[in-house]
Design a protein around this motif. Structure first.
Motif, PDB file in Angstrom:
ATOM      1  N   ILE A 125      -3.235   2.841 -13.329  1.00 27.52           N
ATOM      2  CA  ILE A 125      -2.562   3.016 -12.090  1.00 27.52           C
ATOM      3  C   ILE A 125      -1.617   1.888 -12.117  1.00 27.52           C
ATOM      4  CG2 ILE A 125      -3.812   4.905 -10.895  1.00 27.52           C
ATOM      5  CD1 ILE A 125      -5.042   2.290  -9.297  1.00 27.52           C
ATOM      6  N   HIS A 134       0.756  -1.210  -0.047  1.00 25.93           N
ATOM      7  CA  HIS A 134      -0.088  -0.113  -0.094  1.00 25.93           C
ATOM      8  C   HIS A 134       0.769   1.086  -0.037  1.00 25.93           C
ATOM      9  CE1 HIS A 134       0.885   0.775   4.241  1.00 25.93           C
ATOM     10  NE2 HIS A 134       1.024  -0.400   4.322  1.00 25.93           N
ATOM     11  N   ASP A 135       0.214   2.464  -0.350  1.00 25.00           N
ATOM     12  CA  ASP A 135       1.132   3.457  -0.401  1.00 25.00           C
ATOM     13  C   ASP A 135       0.129   4.802   0.014  1.00 25.00           C
ATOM     14  OD1 ASP A 135       3.028   5.577  -0.445  1.00 25.00           O
ATOM     15  OD2 ASP A 135       3.748   5.290  -2.490  1.00 25.00           O
ATOM     16  N   CYS A 136      -0.344   5.317  -1.255  1.00 20.87           N
ATOM     17  CA  CYS A 136      -1.174   6.451  -1.187  1.00 20.87           C
ATOM     18  C   CYS A 136      -2.602   6.317  -0.470  1.00 20.87           C
ATOM     19  CB  CYS A 136      -1.718   6.916  -2.475  1.00 20.87           C
ATOM     20  SG  CYS A 136      -2.929   5.835  -3.601  1.00 20.87           S
ATOM     21  N   ARG A 137      -3.088   5.016  -0.270  1.00 18.93           N
ATOM     22  CA  ARG A 137      -4.581   4.817   0.233  1.00 18.93           C
ATOM     23  C   ARG A 137      -5.582   5.821  -0.304  1.00 18.93           C
ATOM     24  NH1 ARG A 137      -4.304   1.719   5.926  1.00 18.93           N
ATOM     25  NH2 ARG A 137      -2.348   0.692   5.567  1.00 18.93           N
ATOM     26  N   GLU A 138      -5.222   6.229  -1.519  1.00 20.79           N
ATOM     27  CA  GLU A 138      -6.533   7.183  -2.182  1.00 20.79           C
ATOM     28  C   GLU A 138      -6.580   6.642  -3.382  1.00 20.79           C
ATOM     29  OE1 GLU A 138      -4.378  10.923  -2.059  1.00 20.79           O
ATOM     30  OE2 GLU A 138      -5.215  11.367  -0.002  1.00 20.79           O
ATOM     31  N   GLY A 139      -6.413   5.510  -3.893  1.00 19.94           N
ATOM     32  CA  GLY A 139      -6.788   5.008  -5.258  1.00 19.94           C
ATOM     33  C   GLY A 139      -6.067   5.469  -6.279  1.00 19.94           C
ATOM     34  N   ILE A 140      -4.859   6.209  -5.935  1.00 17.00           N
ATOM     35  CA  ILE A 140      -4.023   6.854  -7.199  1.00 17.00           C
ATOM     36  C   ILE A 140      -2.876   5.802  -7.369  1.00 17.00           C
ATOM     37  CG2 ILE A 140      -2.481   8.886  -7.523  1.00 17.00           C
ATOM     38  CD1 ILE A 140      -4.490  10.202  -5.598  1.00 17.00           C
ATOM     39  N   CYS A 141      -1.955   5.250  -6.540  1.00 23.58           N
ATOM     40  CA  CYS A 141      -0.814   4.870  -6.809  1.00 23.58           C
ATOM     41  C   CYS A 141      -0.694   3.580  -7.407  1.00 23.58           C
ATOM     42  CB  CYS A 141       0.007   4.849  -5.444  1.00 23.58           C
ATOM     43  SG  CYS A 141      -0.413   3.626  -4.328  1.00 23.58           S
ATOM     44  N   GLY A 142      -1.739   2.668  -7.087  1.00 21.62           N
ATOM     45  CA  GLY A 142      -1.886   1.352  -7.724  1.00 21.62           C
ATOM     46  C   GLY A 142      -0.921   0.285  -6.805  1.00 21.62           C
ATOM     47  N   SER A 143      -0.508   0.845  -5.666  1.00 19.89           N
ATOM     48  CA  SER A 143       0.395  -0.083  -4.925  1.00 19.89           C
ATOM     49  C   SER A 143      -0.555  -1.331  -4.385  1.00 19.89           C
ATOM     50  CB  SER A 143       1.009   0.522  -3.827  1.00 19.89           C
ATOM     51  OG  SER A 143       1.739   1.455  -4.171  1.00 19.89           O
ATOM     52  N   CYS A 144      -1.830  -0.943  -3.812  1.00 23.38           N
ATOM     53  CA  CYS A 144      -2.566  -2.028  -3.216  1.00 23.38           C
ATOM     54  C   CYS A 144      -2.997  -3.161  -4.129  1.00 23.38           C
ATOM     55  CB  CYS A 144      -3.493  -1.461  -2.417  1.00 23.38           C
ATOM     56  SG  CYS A 144      -4.716  -0.433  -3.253  1.00 23.38           S
ATOM     57  N   CYS A 152      -7.588  -0.190  -1.573  1.00 24.62           N
ATOM     58  CA  CYS A 152      -7.625   0.715  -0.343  1.00 24.62           C
ATOM     59  C   CYS A 152      -9.054   1.713  -0.259  1.00 24.62           C
ATOM     60  CB  CYS A 152      -6.390   1.650  -0.551  1.00 24.62           C
ATOM     61  SG  CYS A 152      -6.536   2.518  -2.059  1.00 24.62           S
ATOM     62  N   THR A 169     -10.224   0.174  -6.145  1.00 21.02           N
ATOM     63  CA  THR A 169      -8.814  -0.389  -5.416  1.00 21.02           C
ATOM     64  C   THR A 169      -9.287  -0.845  -4.233  1.00 21.02           C
ATOM     65  OG1 THR A 169      -8.244   1.805  -4.728  1.00 21.02           O
ATOM     66  CG2 THR A 169      -7.479   1.281  -6.824  1.00 21.02           C
TER      67      THR A 169
HETATM   68  S1  FES Z   1      -2.572   2.456  -1.755  1.00 18.94           S
HETATM   69 FE1  FES Z   1      -2.393   3.667  -3.799  1.00 18.94          FE
HETATM   70  S2  FES Z   1      -3.798   2.824  -4.876  1.00 18.94           S
HETATM   71 FE2  FES Z   1      -4.316   1.745  -3.234  1.00 18.94          FE
END
Ligand code: FES
Length: 250
Positions: A159, A56-66, A83, A81
């Protein structure tokens, strides 16, 4: 909410994994799915156990990590996403199965965390332009048809979370790759590398071990950014055009 969680636990890339069951008794339906996992991990740490690894990273649906497979669906029951998925999407007393992305090209690093660097290598092979950017040009100096601009932006919203790969029964990355190709190939700035871009990115995609598309559409249905399925058709057409322009030596 009371929940039973069956979570894939795997201590490393070269070890066997398996599902482990946990129980949570006080989950708010307003929590995000990742916050629910945070609560689980706090309990595990306080109890001296290893927390569940997840990206996880941004937890805003932006980074694509989760990203994880929840009850068999990439990112879970809502097309968003992980998150941005909230616990109100589940019933009180639910049993939830949580697994990592499943794809040959996404080896598990630990628990729910997978190595998605194959997507980065596809981008590195052609997902860029070489035009010098300099200072911002006057907005009307490079005319772009509105339909092309809109479609380029739509594809640029990808993302790179990898849900399309996880959802595809073939482990194909064609929706991801086509989004990256299409958003640049539609724009004037993307024309100098248009032919090499599609050839290099498709060949890198194949080299990474992703599967091929059989038109199930599972990728587009699981994509949190709703990348259009037709982008794959466009990529295939662009690839044939590139092969005609510069035949392969093989
Ligand atoms: S943590 Fe960045 S998109 Fe889900």
């Amino acid at each position: 909410m009371k929940l039973t969680l069956n979570i894939w636990r795997q201590s490393g890339p070269d070890t066997d994994g398996g599902m482990v069951t946990y129980h949570l008794d006080d989950v708010s339906q307003d929590m995000s799915f990742l916050e629910m996992l945070d609560v689980l991990n706090e309990g595990l740490i306080l109890g001296g156990d290893e927390p569940v690894a997840f990206d996880h990273d941004c937890r805003e649906g932006i980074c694509g990590s989760c990203g994880m497979v929840i009850n068999g669906d990439a990112h879970g029951p809502v097309q968003t996403t992980t998150c941005q998925l909230h616990m109100r999407s589940f019933e009180d007393g639910a049993t939830i199965d949580i697994e990592p992305w499943r794809a040959e090209a996404f080896p598990v690093i630990k628990d729910l965390s997978v190595d998605r660097s194959a997507l980065d290598r596809i981008i590195q092979s052609g997902g860029f332009i070489t035009a010098p950017t300099g200072s911002a040009p006057e907005a009307h100096s490079t005319p772009v048809p509105k339909a092309d601009a809109d479609m380029a932006f739509e594809n640029a919203t990808c993302i790179g979370c990898g849900a399309c790969v996880a959802a595809c029964p073939n482990g194909a990355a064609m929706l991801f790759t086509s989004a990256k190709i299409r958003h640049l190939n539609l724009l004037p700035q993307g024309q100098p590398e248009r032919t090499d871009r599609v050839r290099n990115m498709v060949e890198q995609m194949d080299h990474e071990g992703f599967g091929g598309c059989t038109n199930t559409g599972a990728c587009a249905r699981s994509c949190p950014k709703e990348i259009p399925f037709e982008s794959i058709t466009t990529m295939n057409r662009e690839y044939l055009r590139a092969l005609r322009a510069k035949p392969t030596s093989v």
